[in-house]
Design an enzyme around this catalytic site. Structure first.
Site, PDB file in Angstrom:
ATOM      1  CB  ALA A 276       0.892  23.084  20.772  1.00 21.97           C
ATOM      2  CB  CYS A 277      -0.546  26.903  23.333  1.00 23.04           C
ATOM      3  SG  CYS A 277      -1.725  25.777  24.106  1.00 23.04           S
ATOM      4  CB  SER A 278       3.678  28.616  20.360  1.00 21.51           C
ATOM      5  OG  SER A 278       3.993  28.620  21.734  1.00 21.51           O
ATOM      6  CB  SER A 279      -0.462  27.549  16.290  1.00 22.26           C
ATOM      7  OG  SER A 279      -0.206  26.184  16.556  1.00 22.26           O
TER       8      SER A 279
END
Length: 373
Positions: free
Chosen positions: A155-158
């Protein structure tokens, strides 16, 4: 073990800039049509009337003023309110690969590298347009890169998870240089008819070239001093779209197949988690928070970034310490922190320390400590 550096970044910005005002016109037109169409049911108390949005509400809630979209006309059509991105033939370059190639070309040029120098390609983002063949392998072919490639999703931490994966490969000698890409079409999984979230996301793609320190020749090089990752399961940010949807027809088209979140819970739980994560990472590397020149934080919400910076520094951060790009790009998921790095790094001096950090669904959080060479 090889020392690893970031030697180049790239950014692809979609062609359509959409202001809060434009988004509100479309949303409020939809609201008016819905309330008129369902006025009898609303009068009987069977349905709740929808409330209008406003540009002022959006900016106050998020800090966002505009966003870039791969397609604006579909989003701004009250009868559709979703981007229109026509399917391409299997022989044509996919839309995410096209975005990635554009960002990669700039990153390679900044790093002073060619395709021949890259041995590994990672596409790390929140949503992939297909399960296989991997978009990363498509990009690899389009750029003429040898070696290997794979997709990943945190997700946003990819992006930070992708950087850690690249660092590990280079440190272990599995690749001399890695191209890490974040093609995000967040507009495709956003419910533009939900007042609480219709403004959150934008589209973009970022690219990062990482390589062994002894091969770097670029003007702006950042040594990776350390990476730290963590995950804690939470349902407070969720998207239930997937290949099993067709196995239960009742779920097809339901709102949980798009981005959904419990915003207040996310804010309350994620901010302290990220603040403590960064502090622990700095402490493990014997770096005082006050010694950090710049924080390139995930660009989800202005208040979140301000609170996280305050937790780390013990005071409000100055604008130059935690630069904001979400006012013009909105939340671009994994690409956000890298956009901040890409646009706000040239003024740093040799020896300056910066922290790249992303956080989001999972929950997930990643931080990368960088030092200007």
């Amino acid at each position: 073990m090889n020392k690893v550096v970031i030697s180049g970044t790239g950014l692809f910005t979609p062609p359509h800039a959409v202001s809060n005002e434009q988004l509100v016109v479309a949303f409020n037109s939809y609201v008016a049509a819905f309330n008129t169409e369902n006025q009898d049911a609303i009068a009987r108390g069977e349905l709740a009337a929808l409330a209008e949005s406003s540009a002022e509400f959006i900016e106050k809630a998020s800090g966002i003023k505009q966003r870039y979209l791969m397609n604006a006309s579909g989003v701004l059509d009250p009868a559709r309110m979703a981007p229109y991105l026509p399917e391409r033939s299997n022989d044509a370059l996919s839309v995410q690969a096209e975005m990635a190639v554009a960002a990669a070309t700039e990153a390679l040029a900044r790093a002073g590298k060619t395709a021949a120098d890259i041995g590994m390609v990672i596409v790390a983002c929140s949503n992939l347009q297909r399960p296989y063949p991997a978009v990363s392998i498509e990009v690899q072919q389009a750029l003429g890169i040898n070696g290997y490639a794979f997709d990943m999703n945190v997700a946003c931490s990819s992006a930070t998870f992708g950087i850690q994966t690249a660092v590990n490969a280079i440190a272990a000698g599995q690749a001399r240089a890695v191209l890490m890409l974040n093609p995000e079409i967040c507009s495709a999984h956003l419910n533009f008819r939900d007042r609480d979230s219709h403004f959150i996301f934008g589209d973009a793609c970022t690219a990062v070239v990482l390589e062994a320190a002894d091969t770097a020749t670029a003007a702006n090089v950042f040594e990776v001093l350390g990476c730290k990752l963590a995950t804690v399961f939470s349902n407070n940010i969720r998207n239930n779209f997937g290949f099993l949807n067709r196995c239960d027809e009742q779920g097809i088209g339901q709102l949980d197949k798009l981005f959904v979140q419990q915003g207040r819970k996310v804010f309350k739980e994620v901010c302290p988690m990220v603040g403590e994560h960064i502090l622990a990472h700095l402490q493990a590397n014997d770096i005082e928070p006050q010694g950090v020149k710049r924080f390139w934080l995930h660009q989800a919400n202005l208040s979140m970034n301000q609170l996280i910076a305050r937790r780390v520094l013990g005071r409000d951060a100055e604008g130059s310490e935690a630069p904001v790009i979400l006012d013009s790009y909105a939340n671009t998921s994994s690409a956000g922190s890298v956009i901040a790095l890409h646009l706000h790094h040239a003024d740093l001096q040799s020896g300056d320390i910066g922290v790249l950090s992303s956080f989001g669904a999972g929950y997930s959080v990643g931080s990368v400590i960088l030092r200007k060479r």
